[in-house]
Design an enzyme around this catalytic site. Sequence first.
Site, short mmCIF file in Angstrom:
data_model
loop_
_atom_site.label_atom_id
_atom_site.label_comp_id
_atom_site.label_asym_id
_atom_site.label_seq_id
_atom_site.Cartn_x
_atom_site.Cartn_y
_atom_site.Cartn_z
NE ARG A 264 -32.37 57.83 -0.48
CZ ARG A 264 -31.59 58.36 0.44
NH1 ARG A 264 -30.29 58.39 0.26
NH2 ARG A 264 -32.08 58.88 1.53
CB THR A 268 -32.46 48.56 -0.20
OG1 THR A 268 -33.11 49.36 -1.20
CG2 THR A 268 -33.30 47.33 0.10
CG ASP A 360 -37.31 64.06 0.92
OD1 ASP A 360 -37.29 62.84 1.12
OD2 ASP A 360 -37.63 64.57 -0.19
CG ASP A 363 -41.01 64.95 1.29
OD1 ASP A 363 -41.75 64.57 0.36
OD2 ASP A 363 -40.61 64.19 2.20
O1 LIG Z 1 -27.98 59.54 -3.88
P1 LIG Z 1 -29.17 58.78 -3.40
O2 LIG Z 1 -28.91 58.09 -2.10
O3 LIG Z 1 -29.73 57.87 -4.42
O4 LIG Z 1 -30.28 59.86 -3.01
C1 LIG Z 1 -30.58 60.92 -3.81
C2 LIG Z 1 -31.98 60.79 -4.33
O5 LIG Z 1 -32.90 60.95 -3.25
C3 LIG Z 1 -33.86 61.93 -3.61
O6 LIG Z 1 -34.90 61.39 -4.33
P2 LIG Z 1 -36.03 60.47 -3.65
O7 LIG Z 1 -35.70 59.03 -3.78
O8 LIG Z 1 -36.30 60.98 -2.27
O9 LIG Z 1 -37.26 60.70 -4.59
P3 LIG Z 1 -38.08 62.03 -4.94
O10 LIG Z 1 -37.17 62.95 -5.71
O11 LIG Z 1 -39.17 61.49 -5.79
O12 LIG Z 1 -38.56 62.66 -3.66
C4 LIG Z 1 -33.05 62.86 -4.49
O13 LIG Z 1 -33.82 63.72 -5.26
C5 LIG Z 1 -32.21 61.91 -5.29
O14 LIG Z 1 -32.87 61.44 -6.44
O1 LIG Z 2 -30.32 64.28 2.06
C1 LIG Z 2 -31.01 63.75 1.17
C2 LIG Z 2 -30.71 62.48 0.68
C3 LIG Z 2 -31.47 61.96 -0.30
N1 LIG Z 2 -32.51 62.67 -0.77
C4 LIG Z 2 -32.82 63.89 -0.31
O2 LIG Z 2 -33.77 64.52 -0.77
N2 LIG Z 2 -32.05 64.39 0.65
#
Ligand SMILES: O=P(O)(O)OC[C@H]1O[C@H](OP(=O)(O)OP(=O)(O)O)[C@H](O)[C@@H]1O
Ligand SMILES: O=c1cc[nH]c(=O)[nH]1
Length: 369
Positions: A264, A268, A360, A363
């Site tokens: 994400r 944006t 997150d 993380d």
């Molecule tokens: O519904 P959204 O607003 O799209 O957010 C959700 C996304 O955010 C997080 O991923 P992130 O982009 O943090 O990546 P990661 O899993 O690699 O940490 C999560 O695992 C989803 O994929």
């Molecule tokens: O709350 C949130 C939203 C997006 N991605 C995450 O990991 N946590």
Amino acid sequence: MRLAIGSDHAGFPLKERLKSHLEGAGHEVQDGGTCSAETRVDFPDWAFKVSELVVSGKAERGILVCGSGIGMSIAANKVPGIYAALCHDIYGARLSRLHNNSNVLVLGGRVTGEDLALEILDTWMASPFLEDRYRVRLQKIQDYESRVSPGAAGPGKAGGLGRVLVIDHPLIQHKLGLVRDKNTSVKDFRELVQEIAGLMVYEVTRSLSLEEIEVHTPLGPTKAFSLSGKKMAVVPVLRAGLGMVEGILRLIPNAKVGHIGLYRDPHTLEPVEYYCKLPGDIEDRDIYVVDPMLATGGSAAAAIELVKRQGGKRISLVSLIAAPEGVERVRGQHPEVDIFTAALDSHLNDHGYIVPGLGDAGDRLFGTK
Ligand SMILES: O=P(O)(O)OC[C@H]1O[C@H](OP(=O)(O)OP(=O)(O)O)[C@H](O)[C@@H]1O
Ligand SMILES: O=c1cc[nH]c(=O)[nH]1
């Protein structure tokens, strides 16, 4: 169209007439019985048989006939995913499709004459559902149904609309409390996410169809059931979706695994795609897109779109925590997809994080903060 038809003894003569009318019009009709007007039978048996053919997708719609139609419609409407309409006139038949997307037509063999019954049937068969106009109302019924009997219908369910199922099993809710806790260690967080994902599989796969088989116990032969032939795919959205895969595969070890890489954009909040590798026969599989967090819904909607572009059809989304905003977005873009979640939280904060959420997920799973 593939249809299922059934009646009790009182509805038998009309059922036979409707069946030959439908076959004459080129429809494929599965006759669930009964097969005589003389032998008294219990209408719920036939109502459930036909209704289950419809919710399993083996028939696209069903037709039921008893004496008044009342018993059949009461029984059929107990089956989650069935929207049975008892119709006495053409107006009702039309509206039951246009407004209510009824998937079972019920007629009273002792109250509706044959000519009128055929007109009602033809009207009901020919009327479409006005989805744009009436989707929200139907969805409210489906949401209620999902709350009281989660997982009762599955991908491809009647009505063509996906459901949002909050799986509130006490074991899942207990573990979810632990993963929300900011003091939970990375190791425990990782284990808990796998455990919750595994527990969710029971509901997510509840509607898989079974084949009857014969096995021999040490005491002799018996009927048993098998999932054989059922093809599934688990598709985690990287990174955080990976945290759910092992827990799911423990229960469905023969599933293939695809991967979708999305992150994400922090400014944006829109998803950026960086990887996609799915099983070659994805179009033949029941597909579970998994991602612990459904926040804005951008990532999930984009992941589902990628799966569809490669031919995927029967898709469900499995998340641990969802925000209303994410649910709306996925539903808007992919209305037929079932969304399974362990919690529907309050809202998103200004940074697009779910409140209260768990922070997150990536993380916390990988210890990268
Ligand atoms: O519904 P959204 O607003 O799209 O957010 C959700 C996304 O955010 C997080 O991923 P992130 O982009 O943090 O990546 P990661 O899993 O690699 O940490 C999560 O695992 C989803 O994929
Ligand atoms: O709350 C949130 C939203 C997006 N991605 C995450 O990991 N946590």
